[in-house]
Design a protein around this motif. Structure first.
Motif, PDB file in Angstrom:
ATOM      1  N   HIS A 171       0.821  -1.208   0.000  1.00 53.43           N
ATOM      2  CA  HIS A 171       0.000   0.000   0.000  1.00 53.43           C
ATOM      3  C   HIS A 171       0.861   1.267   0.000  1.00 53.43           C
ATOM      4  O   HIS A 171       0.604   2.210  -0.760  1.00 53.43           O
ATOM      5  CB  HIS A 171      -0.933  -0.005   1.218  1.00 53.43           C
ATOM      6  CG  HIS A 171      -1.689   1.258   1.401  1.00 53.43           C
ATOM      7  ND1 HIS A 171      -2.763   1.609   0.613  1.00 53.43           N
ATOM      8  CD2 HIS A 171      -1.502   2.281   2.273  1.00 53.43           C
ATOM      9  CE1 HIS A 171      -3.217   2.797   0.994  1.00 53.43           C
ATOM     10  NE2 HIS A 171      -2.471   3.219   2.003  1.00 53.43           N
ATOM     11  N   HIS A 172       1.884   1.312   0.836  1.00 57.75           N
ATOM     12  CA  HIS A 172       2.699   2.521   0.982  1.00 57.75           C
ATOM     13  C   HIS A 172       3.836   2.602  -0.033  1.00 57.75           C
ATOM     14  O   HIS A 172       4.241   3.704  -0.417  1.00 57.75           O
ATOM     15  CB  HIS A 172       3.251   2.619   2.407  1.00 57.75           C
ATOM     16  CG  HIS A 172       2.194   2.896   3.415  1.00 57.75           C
ATOM     17  ND1 HIS A 172       1.591   4.128   3.552  1.00 57.75           N
ATOM     18  CD2 HIS A 172       1.605   2.094   4.330  1.00 57.75           C
ATOM     19  CE1 HIS A 172       0.695   4.078   4.507  1.00 57.75           C
ATOM     20  NE2 HIS A 172       0.671   2.859   5.002  1.00 57.75           N
ATOM     21  N   ASN A 178       4.018   1.325  -3.198  1.00 53.35           N
ATOM     22  CA  ASN A 178       3.657   1.434  -4.615  1.00 53.35           C
ATOM     23  C   ASN A 178       3.156   2.844  -4.927  1.00 53.35           C
ATOM     24  O   ASN A 178       2.002   3.062  -5.281  1.00 53.35           O
ATOM     25  CB  ASN A 178       2.607   0.388  -4.993  1.00 53.35           C
ATOM     26  CG  ASN A 178       2.429   0.309  -6.493  1.00 53.35           C
ATOM     27  OD1 ASN A 178       3.330   0.625  -7.255  1.00 53.35           O
ATOM     28  ND2 ASN A 178       1.248  -0.097  -6.917  1.00 53.35           N
ATOM     29  N   ASP A 179       4.051   3.815  -4.781  1.00 52.85           N
ATOM     30  CA  ASP A 179       3.718   5.219  -4.968  1.00 52.85           C
ATOM     31  C   ASP A 179       4.915   5.899  -5.629  1.00 52.85           C
ATOM     32  O   ASP A 179       6.007   5.948  -5.052  1.00 52.85           O
ATOM     33  CB  ASP A 179       3.421   5.848  -3.602  1.00 52.85           C
ATOM     34  CG  ASP A 179       3.007   7.306  -3.663  1.00 52.85           C
ATOM     35  OD1 ASP A 179       3.434   8.039  -4.586  1.00 52.85           O
ATOM     36  OD2 ASP A 179       2.270   7.728  -2.758  1.00 52.85           O
ATOM     37  N   GLN A 201       5.672   8.913  -5.966  1.00 49.74           N
ATOM     38  CA  GLN A 201       6.228  10.027  -5.193  1.00 49.74           C
ATOM     39  C   GLN A 201       7.150   9.525  -4.080  1.00 49.74           C
ATOM     40  O   GLN A 201       8.133  10.181  -3.743  1.00 49.74           O
ATOM     41  CB  GLN A 201       5.103  10.888  -4.615  1.00 49.74           C
ATOM     42  CG  GLN A 201       4.379  11.684  -5.664  1.00 49.74           C
ATOM     43  CD  GLN A 201       5.311  12.623  -6.407  1.00 49.74           C
ATOM     44  OE1 GLN A 201       6.009  13.432  -5.805  1.00 49.74           O
ATOM     45  NE2 GLN A 201       5.352  12.496  -7.720  1.00 49.74           N
ATOM     46  N   HIS A 208       9.464   0.875  -9.017  1.00 42.82           N
ATOM     47  CA  HIS A 208       8.093   1.346  -9.218  1.00 42.82           C
ATOM     48  C   HIS A 208       7.651   0.901 -10.601  1.00 42.82           C
ATOM     49  O   HIS A 208       8.387   1.102 -11.552  1.00 42.82           O
ATOM     50  CB  HIS A 208       7.977   2.862  -9.100  1.00 42.82           C
ATOM     51  CG  HIS A 208       6.545   3.294  -9.149  1.00 42.82           C
ATOM     52  ND1 HIS A 208       5.923   3.621 -10.330  1.00 42.82           N
ATOM     53  CD2 HIS A 208       5.606   3.390  -8.186  1.00 42.82           C
ATOM     54  CE1 HIS A 208       4.672   3.910 -10.082  1.00 42.82           C
ATOM     55  NE2 HIS A 208       4.446   3.789  -8.793  1.00 42.82           N
ATOM     56  N   GLY A 217       5.571   6.323   3.807  1.00 39.28           N
ATOM     57  CA  GLY A 217       4.383   6.434   2.973  1.00 39.28           C
ATOM     58  C   GLY A 217       3.895   7.880   2.906  1.00 39.28           C
ATOM     59  O   GLY A 217       3.923   8.604   3.904  1.00 39.28           O
ATOM     60  N   ARG A 218       3.465   8.291   1.724  1.00 35.87           N
ATOM     61  CA  ARG A 218       3.113   9.696   1.481  1.00 35.87           C
ATOM     62  C   ARG A 218       1.997  10.203   2.397  1.00 35.87           C
ATOM     63  O   ARG A 218       1.970  11.383   2.760  1.00 35.87           O
ATOM     64  CB  ARG A 218       2.719   9.891   0.024  1.00 35.87           C
ATOM     65  CG  ARG A 218       2.504  11.345  -0.296  1.00 35.87           C
ATOM     66  CD  ARG A 218       2.372  11.737  -1.728  1.00 35.87           C
ATOM     67  NE  ARG A 218       1.979  10.718  -2.659  1.00 35.87           N
ATOM     68  CZ  ARG A 218       1.359  10.969  -3.782  1.00 35.87           C
ATOM     69  NH1 ARG A 218       1.035  12.215  -4.097  1.00 35.87           N
ATOM     70  NH2 ARG A 218       1.046  10.011  -4.610  1.00 35.87           N
ATOM     71  N   SER A 219       1.078   9.342   2.793  1.00 32.72           N
ATOM     72  CA  SER A 219      -0.025   9.789   3.656  1.00 32.72           C
ATOM     73  C   SER A 219       0.464  10.303   5.009  1.00 32.72           C
ATOM     74  O   SER A 219      -0.283  10.968   5.725  1.00 32.72           O
ATOM     75  CB  SER A 219      -1.034   8.654   3.863  1.00 32.72           C
ATOM     76  OG  SER A 219      -0.433   7.568   4.540  1.00 32.72           O
TER      77      SER A 219
END
Length: 189
Positions: free
Chosen positions: A35-36, A38-39, A41, A52, A107-109
């Motif tokens: 979840h975190h 695979n971004d 950014q 990625h 993670g971006r969040s």
């Protein structure tokens, strides 16, 4: 579920900070990792060992110890029971055995909350003591100001710039070099 990695000398470590826990990765972290990680950014400032898109197979390979040596202190950053990033120190060898390369991601969040500054504040002195390091070094891509600020806030000194040190997405980039050092193992890191 990925196969278990071989036992690490750090497998029983658990460091608790303000709003997070640092602990070894475990197979049950796979979904949170995917979840975190695979971004685009998140990946843009990381080594090519962190691909990625970040696939299930990539996560399984990481958690089984195929990507990094899990006998090193490679920890998940856990927030609210979920692995949402990682931090590690990769020791040198031979005459560089008392130094290590620091790497981390989040993670971006969770960006913009000061979390990584607190994580590095807990992890860096612990790693220097536990691994008997004289030097803990980190390199930061030229455009990653947030990561540079994390290091500076934690007492790392910017030592210089390695110009055109690597290619990222086909473009040459400079690497800023930061380090935290001590002259004696009795000195506080």
């Amino acid at each position: 579920m990925p196969a278990l990695a071989p036992s690490s000398r750090f497998e029983s470590e658990r460091l608790t900070g303000e709003g997070f826990v640092l602990r070894p990765w475990r197979p049950a972290d796979l979904e949170s990792l995917l979840h975190h990680a695979n971004d685009a950014q998140v990946v843009r400032g990381l080594s090519s060992r962190f691909p990625h898109p970040y696939t299930r197979r990539d996560g399984e390979r990481f958690l089984s110890g195929e990507v990094v040596d899990l006998d090193d202190p490679v920890f998940a950053i856990e927030v609210d029971g979920h692995a949402c990033g990682g931090i590690a120190a990769r020791p040198g060898d031979g005459e560089r055995g008392q130094s290590a390369e620091l790497g981390y991601w989040l993670g971006r969040s969770l960006w913009g909350r000061g979390l990584m500054t607190r994580v590095v504040a807990l992890y860096a002195p612990w790693a220097m003591q536990r691994m008997a390091l004289f030097r803990l070094q980190a390199t930061v891509l030229d455009f990653n100001e947030a990561s540079a600020r994390v290091l500076l806030k934690n007492g790392f000194i910017e030592e210089g710039v390695a110009h055109c040190a690597l290619l990222k997405n086909g473009e040459p980039h400079d690497l800023r070099v930061f380090a935290k050092v001590r002259r004696s193992l009795c000195d506080a890191p």
